[in-house]
Design an enzyme around this catalytic site. Sequence first.
Site, mmCIF file in Angstrom:
data_model
loop_
_atom_site.group_PDB
_atom_site.id
_atom_site.type_symbol
_atom_site.label_atom_id
_atom_site.label_comp_id
_atom_site.label_asym_id
_atom_site.label_seq_id
_atom_site.Cartn_x
_atom_site.Cartn_y
_atom_site.Cartn_z
ATOM 1 N N SER A 1 -4.185 9.335 4.299
ATOM 2 C CA SER A 1 -3.124 9.897 5.131
ATOM 3 C C SER A 1 -2.000 10.517 4.308
ATOM 4 O O SER A 1 -0.900 10.722 4.820
ATOM 5 C CB SER A 1 -2.550 8.817 6.047
ATOM 6 N N ASN B 1 -15.289 11.178 2.887
ATOM 7 C CA ASN B 1 -14.537 10.209 2.077
ATOM 8 C C ASN B 1 -14.988 10.256 0.606
ATOM 9 O O ASN B 1 -14.874 9.279 -0.116
ATOM 10 C CB ASN B 1 -14.704 8.797 2.640
ATOM 11 N N HIS C 1 0.864 -1.189 0.000
ATOM 12 C CA HIS C 1 0.000 0.000 0.000
ATOM 13 C C HIS C 1 0.897 1.236 0.000
ATOM 14 O O HIS C 1 1.013 1.938 1.007
ATOM 15 C CB HIS C 1 -0.891 -0.032 1.252
ATOM 16 N N THR D 1 -1.498 10.157 -2.030
ATOM 17 C CA THR D 1 -1.764 10.854 -3.287
ATOM 18 C C THR D 1 -1.098 12.225 -3.282
ATOM 19 O O THR D 1 -0.437 12.612 -4.247
ATOM 20 C CB THR D 1 -3.288 11.006 -3.494
#
Length: 587
Positions: free
Chosen positions: A258, A370, A234, A261
Site C-alpha cells: 500500500s 505480488n 509495520h 516503499t
Amino acid sequence: MTIPEEEVISTNRYLFEWVYSVASLTRPNRIYWCDGSDEEYESLINEMVSNGILIKLNQDKFPGCYLHRSNPNDVARTEEATFICTRNKDDAGPTNNWMPVDKAKEILNNILKDSMRGRTMYVVPYVLGPLKSPYSRIGIQITDSPYIVANLRLLTRMGRKALQKLGNSRDFVKGIHSMCNLDPRNRFICHFPEEKLIISVNSNYGGNAILSKKCHALRIASYEARNEGWLAEHMLIVSIVDPEGRMYHIAGAFPSASGKTNLAMLKPRGYFENWKVFTLSDDIAWLHTDKEGRLRAINPETGFFAVAVGTNYNTNPNMMETIKKNTIFTNVAMTEDGEPWWEGLEEPKKLVYDWRGEVWNKKGPAAYPNSRFTVSAYQYPYLSPLFDDPEGVPISAILFGGRRRKTVPLVLEAFDIVHGVLMGAMLRAETTVAASGKVGILRNDPMAMLPFCGYNMADYFTHFLDVMKRLRYPPRFFLVNWFRTGSDGSYLWPGFKDNMYVLKWILERVEGKARAIETPVGYVPDLESFDLTGLEIPRKNLEELFRIDKQEWLQEFNEVEKFFELFGNRFPSELWEKFYEIKSRLA
Ligand code: GTP
Ligand code: SPV
Ligand code: MN
C-alpha cells in the site's frame, strides 16, 4: 552427533544444543553454519544456479541478478496459516489465529520429523538493528532453503558478527524453517512469543519463510516490545531535508502493498528540486523513547523485499537504479534475453516468459502481482546517512494510511495524541496481493498491524497509547490516503513523487505554520493555502480529495465500533471516550 571441528564458529552451548536437537528431529544430510562472507554468498548463489533454484539473468545488463520462480501455490503470505500460540487464548486476542502450545508443537514436530533428509540444514545467525545499537536484537534461523539464506544475507546483518555479538547468551529468537514439500494443507507459520520461538513449515515465500522479517521483527518483537516499553511497527521511516537544511524524520504505517516503499523512496523533482529525501526503512520500524522524551526509530533490516509490479522510472526511479545489480527477483517475468520484466515497465519488444516460465500469452499477468525483489539497502543511492546510527532518528510525525476509495481524505490531522492513536486503531484498508485471499476487501487493519501483532491487539492499543503519552515531544499524527477515486473509478490524486506536497504540509503543521480547517473528524488543509505550486489538478478533484462526508464517517464509526467491541473490556477506555466524543460530533 559429533560436531566437526572446522564448523565450530561459536562456543555457545545453549545454541549448539538447540541446533543439534533440531537436526536430530529433521535429519539433514549436512549442517552448515553461515559466516555471512561474500564468498559464502557467491557459492550459495552458484549452487542454486546449478540446481535450477535460481535462473541467471542477463549478466551484462544485470550483473549479480537472479530470478527465482516459486511454486505457484506459494506466492504470498498466508494469514489463515499463521498462528500465535500462547498459554492463554486471550493473550493472542480475537484478531489472531490461536493454537494451544502443546497442540501446535505436536503438529509441527510430526511435520518436521525427517523433513530435511537429503538436504543441507543452514544455521543463520542475524542481528536486527545496527550492530552497536542498544535496541538491536539477535535471531538464529535454521532453514533448509538456500534461497531463504540468500534473502537473509541481503535483509539482515548476518553471519559471524551476529554470533560474536551473541557470545554465550541465551537471549536470541529461535526460528525453525523447513520447506518440507510445500504442501499448502500442511502449511503453518507458528509463533511462540512466550519462548521466543518461530516454526514455519511448507512455505518458501518471503513473509512466511524469511523469519527475521514479519515473524521476528514484528510478531515476536511486538510482544517483547510490550513487555519492555517500546514498539515494533509495520512502518516506513523517511528522512526529509527542506531547502533551509532542516532534517525531519517521518514514520508511516500502511498495510502491505500500500505504498510504504514508494513513499520512503520518494525522489523530489520539479518544485521540490531543493528538497532532499533519504530512506531509513521501507517496511519495519522499531520505536523507542530516548532520555529527552523523543520517539526514536531504527530499521531492524538492511535491505528491501519490495513489490515489483508498478515499479518504474516514473514511480520509483531510485529503486530502478538500485536493482540493476546484485538483486534476487522472485516471480517476475523475463524477456528472452534474460531481462527481468513486470507490468508497469515499458512494453517489451521481445518474447516474454511469464512468472511460471511459460511463453506469455497476454491472457494473464506476466509477472505475478505480488512478485518482488530482494536487494541490499547499502546499494540504494539515497540511503539515510543515519541508517546505521545506533540511537536511531527522532520521529516528528506518524502517518497511517491504506487503500480507501472513499471517505478518507488525502490528509487528515489528529486533534491530539489520543485521537492520533485512535486514528491508527481505526485504520481500515482494502486487502492487497501481499497476502493470499481476495483483493480489494475493506477490513480493519489497525496501525497496519492486523497480520503482524504478536499479542492481543487491545493490549497493543493500550501499550501504543502509553508509549505516546509518556513522550515529552510526541509526534503529530496524520491519516493519509493516496487512493481516493472519482466517479469513474480512477485515482483523484497522482501519488508517488507528488505525495511530497502532502509531506510538506505535514512538516509545516509540525512547525506550527500551515493553516488547517477543523472538521468533526480532524484537521484538513485549508485549500486556499495548501501549496500545490507546479501541480496541475482540477479544482473539483481537490475538493473531493478533502471532502469529509458526515454520513460516510458516521458509517465508518459504526463499523469500527463493532470491531472494537470484539475486544470486550480489554479495550482501553481512553480510546472509547475519544471515539464517542468524535462520533457524537458526527451525529
Ligand atoms: P509491502 O512491501 O507489502 O509492505 O508494501 P508497501 O507498503 O511497501 O507498498 P509499495 O510501496 O511497494 O506499493 C505497493 C503498490 O502500490 C505498488 O504497485 C505501487 O505502485 C502502488 N503505490 C505506491 N504508492 C502509490 C501512490 O502514491 N499512488 C498510487 N496510485 N499507487 C501507489
Ligand atoms: C508484506 O506483506 O507486508 C511485506 C512482504 O512486506 S512479506 O515479507 O511477505 O511480509
Ligand atoms: Mn510489509
